[in-house]
Write a protein that holds these residues in place. Sequence first.
Motif, PDB file in Angstrom:
ATOM      1  N   SER A  37       0.535  -1.141  -0.204  1.00 35.08           N
ATOM      2  CA  SER A  37       0.222   0.176  -0.382  1.00 35.08           C
ATOM      3  C   SER A  37       0.702   1.367  -0.151  1.00 35.08           C
ATOM      4  O   SER A  37       1.508   1.143   0.550  1.00 35.08           O
ATOM      5  CB  SER A  37      -1.116   0.553   0.906  1.00 35.08           C
ATOM      6  OG  SER A  37      -1.381   0.876   0.816  1.00 35.08           O
ATOM      7  N   GLN A  39       0.186   4.145   1.016  1.00 37.69           N
ATOM      8  CA  GLN A  39      -0.625   4.593   2.336  1.00 37.69           C
ATOM      9  C   GLN A  39      -0.193   3.580   3.696  1.00 37.69           C
ATOM     10  O   GLN A  39      -0.721   4.079   4.304  1.00 37.69           O
ATOM     11  CB  GLN A  39      -1.849   5.176   2.546  1.00 37.69           C
ATOM     12  CG  GLN A  39      -2.556   6.099   1.432  1.00 37.69           C
ATOM     13  CD  GLN A  39      -2.643   5.827   0.170  1.00 37.69           C
ATOM     14  OE1 GLN A  39      -2.482   4.301  -0.143  1.00 37.69           O
ATOM     15  NE2 GLN A  39      -2.776   6.446  -1.335  1.00 37.69           N
ATOM     16  N   ARG A  43      -0.963   3.668   8.344  1.00 40.43           N
ATOM     17  CA  ARG A  43      -1.950   2.644   8.924  1.00 40.43           C
ATOM     18  C   ARG A  43      -1.665   2.944   9.876  1.00 40.43           C
ATOM     19  O   ARG A  43      -2.990   2.222  10.144  1.00 40.43           O
ATOM     20  CB  ARG A  43      -0.975   1.038   7.732  1.00 40.43           C
ATOM     21  CG  ARG A  43      -1.812   0.423   8.669  1.00 40.43           C
ATOM     22  CD  ARG A  43      -0.470  -1.255   8.535  1.00 40.43           C
ATOM     23  NE  ARG A  43      -1.402  -2.468   9.458  1.00 40.43           N
ATOM     24  CZ  ARG A  43      -1.649  -3.306  10.176  1.00 40.43           C
ATOM     25  NH1 ARG A  43      -1.273  -2.266  11.455  1.00 40.43           N
ATOM     26  NH2 ARG A  43      -2.261  -3.715  10.772  1.00 40.43           N
ATOM     27  N   LEU A  71     -10.252  -3.566   6.572  1.00 44.69           N
ATOM     28  CA  LEU A  71      -8.760  -2.651   5.513  1.00 44.69           C
ATOM     29  C   LEU A  71      -7.356  -2.587   5.109  1.00 44.69           C
ATOM     30  O   LEU A  71      -7.330  -2.154   4.257  1.00 44.69           O
ATOM     31  CB  LEU A  71      -8.984  -0.867   7.122  1.00 44.69           C
ATOM     32  CG  LEU A  71      -8.291   0.161   6.576  1.00 44.69           C
ATOM     33  CD1 LEU A  71      -9.207   1.169   5.479  1.00 44.69           C
ATOM     34  CD2 LEU A  71      -8.023   1.170   8.008  1.00 44.69           C
ATOM     35  N   ASP A  72      -6.324  -3.201   6.189  1.00 43.00           N
ATOM     36  CA  ASP A  72      -5.275  -3.273   5.671  1.00 43.00           C
ATOM     37  C   ASP A  72      -5.755  -4.540   4.082  1.00 43.00           C
ATOM     38  O   ASP A  72      -4.615  -3.830   3.071  1.00 43.00           O
ATOM     39  CB  ASP A  72      -5.122  -5.152   6.665  1.00 43.00           C
ATOM     40  CG  ASP A  72      -4.512  -3.990   7.919  1.00 43.00           C
ATOM     41  OD1 ASP A  72      -3.836  -3.256   7.635  1.00 43.00           O
ATOM     42  OD2 ASP A  72      -4.244  -4.718   8.563  1.00 43.00           O
ATOM     43  N   MET A  75      -6.192  -1.158   1.427  1.00 38.36           N
ATOM     44  CA  MET A  75      -5.094  -0.848   1.310  1.00 38.36           C
ATOM     45  C   MET A  75      -4.180  -1.627   0.626  1.00 38.36           C
ATOM     46  O   MET A  75      -3.715  -0.631  -0.269  1.00 38.36           O
ATOM     47  CB  MET A  75      -4.827  -0.332   2.358  1.00 38.36           C
ATOM     48  CG  MET A  75      -5.867   1.069   3.389  1.00 38.36           C
ATOM     49  SD  MET A  75      -5.108   1.633   5.143  1.00 38.36           S
ATOM     50  CE  MET A  75      -3.645   1.863   4.018  1.00 38.36           C
ATOM     51  N   ASP A  76      -3.911  -2.896   0.684  1.00 41.70           N
ATOM     52  CA  ASP A  76      -3.307  -3.180  -0.304  1.00 41.70           C
ATOM     53  C   ASP A  76      -3.839  -3.452  -1.103  1.00 41.70           C
ATOM     54  O   ASP A  76      -2.343  -3.456  -2.180  1.00 41.70           O
ATOM     55  CB  ASP A  76      -2.938  -4.521   0.704  1.00 41.70           C
ATOM     56  CG  ASP A  76      -1.601  -5.237  -0.148  1.00 41.70           C
ATOM     57  OD1 ASP A  76      -0.520  -4.832   0.174  1.00 41.70           O
ATOM     58  OD2 ASP A  76      -1.049  -6.526   0.710  1.00 41.70           O
ATOM     59  N   ASP A  79      -4.676   2.262  -4.159  1.00 42.49           N
ATOM     60  CA  ASP A  79      -4.220   3.773  -3.918  1.00 42.49           C
ATOM     61  C   ASP A  79      -4.854   4.437  -3.716  1.00 42.49           C
ATOM     62  O   ASP A  79      -6.120   4.883  -4.977  1.00 42.49           O
ATOM     63  CB  ASP A  79      -3.116   4.217  -5.259  1.00 42.49           C
ATOM     64  CG  ASP A  79      -2.101   5.335  -4.551  1.00 42.49           C
ATOM     65  OD1 ASP A  79      -2.495   6.071  -3.712  1.00 42.49           O
ATOM     66  OD2 ASP A  79      -1.794   5.961  -5.768  1.00 42.49           O
ATOM     67  N   LEU A  85      -9.970   7.401   2.247  1.00 46.80           N
ATOM     68  CA  LEU A  85      -9.427   6.163   3.224  1.00 46.80           C
ATOM     69  C   LEU A  85     -10.459   6.156   4.758  1.00 46.80           C
ATOM     70  O   LEU A  85     -10.762   5.206   5.423  1.00 46.80           O
ATOM     71  CB  LEU A  85      -7.903   6.517   3.552  1.00 46.80           C
ATOM     72  CG  LEU A  85      -6.990   5.310   2.969  1.00 46.80           C
ATOM     73  CD1 LEU A  85      -6.034   5.623   3.104  1.00 46.80           C
ATOM     74  CD2 LEU A  85      -7.237   3.798   3.587  1.00 46.80           C
ATOM     75  N   SER A  89     -12.731   3.480   6.731  1.00 39.77           N
ATOM     76  CA  SER A  89     -12.424   2.991   7.550  1.00 39.77           C
ATOM     77  C   SER A  89     -14.003   2.581   8.370  1.00 39.77           C
ATOM     78  O   SER A  89     -14.192   1.645   8.731  1.00 39.77           O
ATOM     79  CB  SER A  89     -11.477   3.579   8.237  1.00 39.77           C
ATOM     80  OG  SER A  89     -10.824   3.947   7.422  1.00 39.77           O
TER      81      SER A  89
END
Length: 398
Positions: A37, A39, A43, A71-72, A75-76, A79, A85, A89
């Motif tokens: 990710s 970002q 994290r 979320l992980d 995000m992985d 972009d 985000l 979340s």
Amino acid sequence: MGRKRMEEQWWKGELAADIHQTLRTKELKLPMYKAHSPQIGMRRYFIDLLTVLSNRCNLCPTARHLAVYLLDLFMDRYDITVKQLHIISFACLLLASKFEEKEDKVPKLEHLNNLAYVCNVNVALNKKDLLRMEMLLLENFNWNLCLPTPAHYIDYYLYVSIGENDLHNGWPITSLTKIKDFLEKYAYYFLDFSVQDHTFLHFRPSLIAAACVCASRICMQISPAWTTQLELLTCYSWEHLAQCIEMMLIYYENDIKEASNIKKQVTIQHQEQEAVGNLSHQATTQVLFQQSSYHPLTQHSAVLSQFQLPVQDLCSAYRDSLQAHRPSGLLAGTADSSLHSYAALQASLQPSAQTLPIQTPIAVQVALGTEPRHCISTAYGSSYFSGHHSYTAGCFDG
């Protein structure tokens, strides 16, 4: 799973082994986390945000861990801007709570907006955006939210975490319930650690849960650290858990050091404040009780001379009475002897005043003369109860 967890403790039921086996089978098909990710540096912030939100909504640990895991994974793969985000979340938290909690515990939109304001999140949530994000997440995960996390295993492993043959500090355990309660707190402590660092995502969720139990036993000095019963239940040996346990114990030691440093800093600050307070008090005391260079009473020396000799006689008699009534153990300088000397000093004051023929004006002068006894002891930092002086001699010096 979440609804069943709220209604009954499944890890104690007859289907516990079957549920555990189903979870172990599903975790073999979990998506691979690559930590790609852009970002990823943010994290930790979003993990803390989800933790605060879930705590404010009183969500169960499985809902919180599932929200973090969603979320992980999202995000992985993409972009995403910071503003998006935040919305994602909240959407992950909503999906996780709908999957793991009862319907009445699912956060409402108004409550989420209030929490966003409290957490200083500059996002105004609306129903349309949240539904759109929820649909995007569900499509991304192929409408499959049955994703096991370490929180799904921890209670099942904790149920047999303490055995009757275990030793605590080398001694038999007298209260299994009490030790289990402490062990559970340690285990959830390590479980919260596991979501802070994304490197733990490279381990299987069941292995992380087992490592939390083992690390807790090590911290509580319960031996052996890993029992045969736990090995048969989790299907993990000590060799399987060693790397994950080592990471957890490193985090634990760093956390202890950080807490110790904070405690030392607070202690030093308190000591500095006390030192400053003592210095200001001493300076004030010296200013208050220093001798004045101006003596207006010298103009009336003729009037005071008639009282000077009787007052000296009174002080001499007072000193003689102290010497006569002072016990032999007073010279030892102990706390008890100091207390006794103070009592003897108070007790001997009245007889001395009664045996001397003093007129009323003399009594007024005596009252004024005995007050500096307190002033002198304050100015020099001594005390009637300290073991350094057998009696207060400052006020009897010419």
